[in-house]
Design a protein around this motif. Structure first.
Motif, mmCIF file in Angstrom:
data_model
loop_
_atom_site.group_PDB
_atom_site.id
_atom_site.type_symbol
_atom_site.label_atom_id
_atom_site.label_comp_id
_atom_site.label_asym_id
_atom_site.label_seq_id
_atom_site.Cartn_x
_atom_site.Cartn_y
_atom_site.Cartn_z
ATOM 1 N N ASN A 3 71.912 59.501 -25.556
ATOM 2 C CA ASN A 3 71.780 59.295 -23.822
ATOM 3 C C ASN A 3 70.461 58.934 -23.399
ATOM 4 O O ASN A 3 69.880 59.750 -22.722
ATOM 5 C CB ASN A 3 72.563 60.472 -23.422
ATOM 6 C CG ASN A 3 73.967 60.654 -23.505
ATOM 7 O OD1 ASN A 3 74.423 59.513 -23.946
ATOM 8 N ND2 ASN A 3 74.628 61.798 -23.461
ATOM 9 N N ARG A 5 67.615 58.119 -21.172
ATOM 10 C CA ARG A 5 67.343 57.403 -19.678
ATOM 11 C C ARG A 5 66.455 56.329 -19.968
ATOM 12 O O ARG A 5 65.490 56.186 -20.763
ATOM 13 C CB ARG A 5 66.896 58.337 -19.169
ATOM 14 C CG ARG A 5 68.100 59.548 -18.743
ATOM 15 C CD ARG A 5 67.420 60.906 -18.073
ATOM 16 N NE ARG A 5 67.197 60.476 -16.640
ATOM 17 C CZ ARG A 5 66.862 61.409 -15.781
ATOM 18 N NH1 ARG A 5 67.149 62.756 -16.264
ATOM 19 N NH2 ARG A 5 66.611 61.059 -14.586
ATOM 20 N N SER A 11 68.255 62.817 -22.724
ATOM 21 C CA SER A 11 69.034 63.404 -21.565
ATOM 22 C C SER A 11 70.520 63.822 -22.140
ATOM 23 O O SER A 11 71.449 62.916 -22.193
ATOM 24 C CB SER A 11 69.604 62.336 -20.403
ATOM 25 O OG SER A 11 70.414 62.772 -19.432
ATOM 26 N N THR A 13 74.001 65.833 -22.884
ATOM 27 C CA THR A 13 75.258 65.638 -22.336
ATOM 28 C C THR A 13 75.448 67.188 -21.598
ATOM 29 O O THR A 13 75.086 68.412 -21.899
ATOM 30 C CB THR A 13 76.633 65.400 -22.930
ATOM 31 O OG1 THR A 13 76.734 66.276 -23.930
ATOM 32 C CG2 THR A 13 76.461 63.867 -23.332
ATOM 33 N N ALA A 45 73.176 71.485 -14.786
ATOM 34 C CA ALA A 45 72.858 70.808 -15.912
ATOM 35 C C ALA A 45 73.996 70.943 -16.886
ATOM 36 O O ALA A 45 74.624 70.012 -17.317
ATOM 37 C CB ALA A 45 71.586 71.369 -16.564
ATOM 38 N N ALA A 50 71.967 66.553 -18.293
ATOM 39 C CA ALA A 50 70.637 66.513 -18.023
ATOM 40 C C ALA A 50 70.281 65.281 -16.872
ATOM 41 O O ALA A 50 69.141 65.451 -16.017
ATOM 42 C CB ALA A 50 69.848 66.432 -19.147
ATOM 43 N N GLN A 51 71.141 64.392 -16.791
ATOM 44 C CA GLN A 51 70.978 63.416 -16.104
ATOM 45 C C GLN A 51 70.832 63.815 -14.484
ATOM 46 O O GLN A 51 70.557 62.825 -13.607
ATOM 47 C CB GLN A 51 71.829 61.984 -16.356
ATOM 48 C CG GLN A 51 73.259 62.352 -15.981
ATOM 49 C CD GLN A 51 73.971 62.821 -17.045
ATOM 50 O OE1 GLN A 51 73.460 63.172 -18.316
ATOM 51 N NE2 GLN A 51 75.296 62.849 -17.214
ATOM 52 N N PRO A 55 63.594 64.667 -13.951
ATOM 53 C CA PRO A 55 63.119 64.287 -15.479
ATOM 54 C C PRO A 55 62.421 65.572 -15.854
ATOM 55 O O PRO A 55 62.497 65.833 -17.300
ATOM 56 C CB PRO A 55 62.264 62.935 -15.363
ATOM 57 C CG PRO A 55 63.003 62.197 -14.161
ATOM 58 C CD PRO A 55 63.121 63.386 -13.209
ATOM 59 N N ALA A 58 64.626 68.157 -16.691
ATOM 60 C CA ALA A 58 65.479 67.984 -17.898
ATOM 61 C C ALA A 58 64.601 68.195 -19.340
ATOM 62 O O ALA A 58 65.012 68.716 -20.265
ATOM 63 C CB ALA A 58 65.951 66.538 -17.970
ATOM 64 N N GLN A 59 63.415 67.570 -19.076
ATOM 65 C CA GLN A 59 62.556 67.696 -20.265
ATOM 66 C C GLN A 59 62.112 69.050 -20.708
ATOM 67 O O GLN A 59 62.222 69.659 -21.677
ATOM 68 C CB GLN A 59 61.242 67.025 -20.037
ATOM 69 C CG GLN A 59 60.155 67.038 -21.238
ATOM 70 C CD GLN A 59 59.142 66.211 -21.222
ATOM 71 O OE1 GLN A 59 58.890 65.560 -19.776
ATOM 72 N NE2 GLN A 59 58.030 66.274 -21.905
#
Length: 89
Positions: A3, A5, A11, A13, A45, A50-51, A55, A58-59
């Protein structure tokens, strides 16, 4: 990894994030403390992947989980997954 981005940001799930946290034995509260993110951010999340995060958040979440021994696996015929590094290595 799975996934991707735009711009190459990984990213995972929602299911991968939930499984990763459960496999590490952390509560949502403890993962929030470890990442410096809010409890509601972790919940969001785990509900949407994470999308749904910025960013940077998520990171941070992915990096902390990887530091705890989680490897996020690419999707195959059975879908994406996670692996936990054994205590021996």
């Amino acid at each position: 990894m799975v996934n991707m981005r735009p711009h190459g940001i990984f990213s995972p799930t929602a299911q991968q994030l939930t499984a990763a946290r459960a496999a590490t034995g952390l509560s949502i509260q403890k993962l929030a403390e470890a990442t410096g993110l809010g409890v509601n951010t972790i919940r969001r999340a785990e509900a949407g992947g994470a999308q749904v995060l910025t960013p940077v958040n998520a990171q941070r979440l992915v990096e902390v989980l990887q530091g705890l021994g989680v490897t996020f696996l690419e999707a195959d015929a059975n879908g994406p997954g996670v692996r936990i590094r054994s205590a021996n290595g």
